[in-house]
Each structure stands twice: as structure tokens, then as C-alpha cells.
Design a protein around this motif. Sequence first.
Motif, short mmCIF file in Angstrom:
data_model
loop_
_atom_site.label_atom_id
_atom_site.label_comp_id
_atom_site.label_asym_id
_atom_site.label_seq_id
_atom_site.Cartn_x
_atom_site.Cartn_y
_atom_site.Cartn_z
N MET A 44 39.14 31.67 -18.61
CA MET A 44 38.79 33.04 -18.95
C MET A 44 38.68 33.19 -20.47
SD MET A 44 41.14 35.44 -16.46
CE MET A 44 40.08 36.89 -16.73
N ASP A 45 37.87 34.13 -20.90
CA ASP A 45 37.81 34.53 -22.31
C ASP A 45 37.00 35.81 -22.40
OD1 ASP A 45 37.37 34.52 -25.30
OD2 ASP A 45 38.35 32.56 -25.07
N LYS A 46 37.38 36.68 -23.34
CA LYS A 46 36.61 37.90 -23.60
C LYS A 46 35.30 37.59 -24.31
CE LYS A 46 40.53 41.01 -24.61
NZ LYS A 46 41.09 41.86 -25.71
N ASP A 47 35.32 36.54 -25.11
CA ASP A 47 34.25 36.24 -26.05
C ASP A 47 33.07 35.57 -25.34
OD1 ASP A 47 32.62 35.22 -28.09
OD2 ASP A 47 34.32 34.95 -29.43
N PRO A 48 31.87 36.17 -25.38
CA PRO A 48 30.72 35.54 -24.72
C PRO A 48 30.36 34.18 -25.31
CG PRO A 48 30.01 37.38 -26.10
CD PRO A 48 31.51 37.45 -26.03
N ASP A 49 30.62 33.97 -26.61
CA ASP A 49 30.34 32.67 -27.20
C ASP A 49 31.26 31.60 -26.61
OD1 ASP A 49 28.46 33.88 -28.79
OD2 ASP A 49 29.72 33.98 -30.57
N ALA A 50 32.53 31.96 -26.38
CA ALA A 50 33.46 31.00 -25.77
C ALA A 50 33.05 30.69 -24.34
CB ALA A 50 34.88 31.58 -25.80
N ILE A 51 32.63 31.71 -23.60
CA ILE A 51 32.19 31.49 -22.22
C ILE A 51 30.95 30.60 -22.19
CG2 ILE A 51 31.21 32.64 -20.19
CD1 ILE A 51 34.26 32.90 -20.47
#
Length: 347
Positions: A44-51
Motif C-alpha cells: 500500500m501507499d498513498k503516493d501514486p508515484d510509489a504505486i
Amino acid sequence: MVAQVVEALRVIEDGAYLDGTFGRGGHARRVLERLGAEGRLLLMDKDPDAIAVAERTLGADPRVAIRRGSFAALADWDLARTGLDGVLFDLGVSSPQLDVAERGFSFGKDGPLDMRMDPDAGESAAEWLARADEREIADVLWTYGEERMSRRIARAIVARRGEAPLTRTAELAELIAAVVPRGRQARSKQEIHPATRSFQAIRIHVNRELADLEAGLDAAHAVLKPGGRLAVISFHSLEDRIVKRFIAGRAKAPPGNRRLPAAEDFEPTLHAIGGAQKADAAEIAANPRARSAVLRVAEKPGLVIRDSGFDESGNVANGEPNGRGPASLLRITNHESPIPAAAELRP
């Protein structure tokens, strides 16, 4: 603290684990290395770049599932609700976020005054500073940044926005530097930028980081299996205090009061595994940001050991235990475990 985290989670080959802060995947990849074909890793991650990085690098692995969002809502994920053997939170802003000026996290790189980990949710730092009154701004700077000059900074922000809105990180940093003497921000004889505490406070507020942490800890506690481990890396005292109190509140009975009726017998639902851990000198040399990192680990009581090799009395049966094999289970619900790692985290 990758090695310490993987050791803390005590990864088993067919276990199910969740990394609630994927970032760029350093912890996730090491966990995946220890998983077998039947293991599962939720990211999981909030950040779209991380996803995007997670999908590009690990998305093709059948053991991996990916979901964009805050770990505060991890219990809403069906795959997590089935039970997890380990949960990891690596809190705060990541190095890639700090390095990209357009994200607005760093006063060292001029960019839009945004600071949102999820740029599609909530209001940006600029939007909040444009509408919040002086008292609210001062309260945020004091509560989340422990900034002793909070009222002076808030007053300057409100006065400045009356002339023109604050929209850039450099503008805000320069404004704060103009009203806060650098000497007041010194720590351990090393100067830090006068805007450091204020930027931290605004970022925490905009992203609801402490509220999400509290919700995420509750959610992780709810989905952990017996014997499952929770590992949390904090980078400042506000986060670490929440984690420490959360674990202690579920591991230790509250102090008694002779003026009140006796409380019911306390049943711990977590056990602290060791104390606060810090990064070693080698890691700090390679990554100076790690000097502030604090790792805390807790375990949910009741350890399930697959094909443990121990009989019901805790004695070795049929040779040496190997931790693999048929689905025979031994559940240990006290602390006299024949496996030392269940009681203490190895250094």
C-alpha cells in the motif's frame, strides 16, 4: 533499517505480510525474497508515484497484491482482513518525495507549496495557509513541529498573504527565516534551517499523518494473526510516542487506583519485542536520514508453528524441528515458548 525490519517481522515462507508504506520498495523486496510460492505480500501507499514503481517492479509477481491508499484503511482490504503474519509502517516522507521539487516537501528545492503525499486528495499546504486563521496556523506549528516561535511565524504568514498568496516553498522558507533567528533553531551545536520545524508541522497536518497512524495501528492490530508481528519505523518523537503508547496500552495492565473498583483481569493483546532500536553507524553513514529512525516491534499473543517438531509438552519430537511440512499446528498461548525468537528480537 531493512535488515532489522526483516528480522523483526520473522518472515515465514507461506506467511502473509503487508507493507503499508511501499515507498520505493526496499523493505518489500527483502520480505519477498524470504517468501515461498504460497506466501503473500500486500503493498500500500498513498503516493501514486510509489504505486507506479510497485506495479512496474513487482506487479507481475503472483504473490504480490497492490492497492493505492492510506494504511489507515488497510482493514477495508479483503486480502488483509483474512489475517496477516506481519505489518510494516515506515512513517514520514520518503527520500524520493523530498528530492522532487514539484512535490513541495522540501524548502531546499523551490517548488509548488503542495506537500500532499496523495496529490489527488485533500487540500495542499498553499490552500490551507491561504484559509487558516492565525491561531490555527500557530497551533499546528506548535503541536506538530514543537516550534517555539509559532505565533510569530503565524502572524507573519497572515500578514504576507494579505499582500500576495504564498504558493512556493522558497517563499515560505524565506519568510520563516526572516522572522526566526537561526540560533533559536540550533540543536546539538549544529544549525538546522529555521523553516525545518514549520515544514514538518504543515506536512503532518496536511496529510493527517498522526490521525492516520492511530487508525492504522488499530487496523493492523485487528488483522494480525496470533503470533503476527507489527513493526513501525518512526522519524520524530510525536510518531514514536504514539507507537510506544499504543503497544504499552495493549501489553501492560493500566495502573491500579485504590479509590476505584478493581478492574477486570487484564488480558494483553500485544507484547513488546525488545525496546526502541536505532540504525547502526554504517547505515547512518550511507543514509544520514536514518539517524532519526526508531524501530519498535510488537507481537500478537498466541504463536502458531507449522510442523514445529515439538510435541504438546513443548519437547522436541521426531528429530529437529524445521518449521515446514504438513499443516499440523501447535498453538502456544503463553510465554514459555520453545522458540526464543518468539519472546525476544535478535539484535
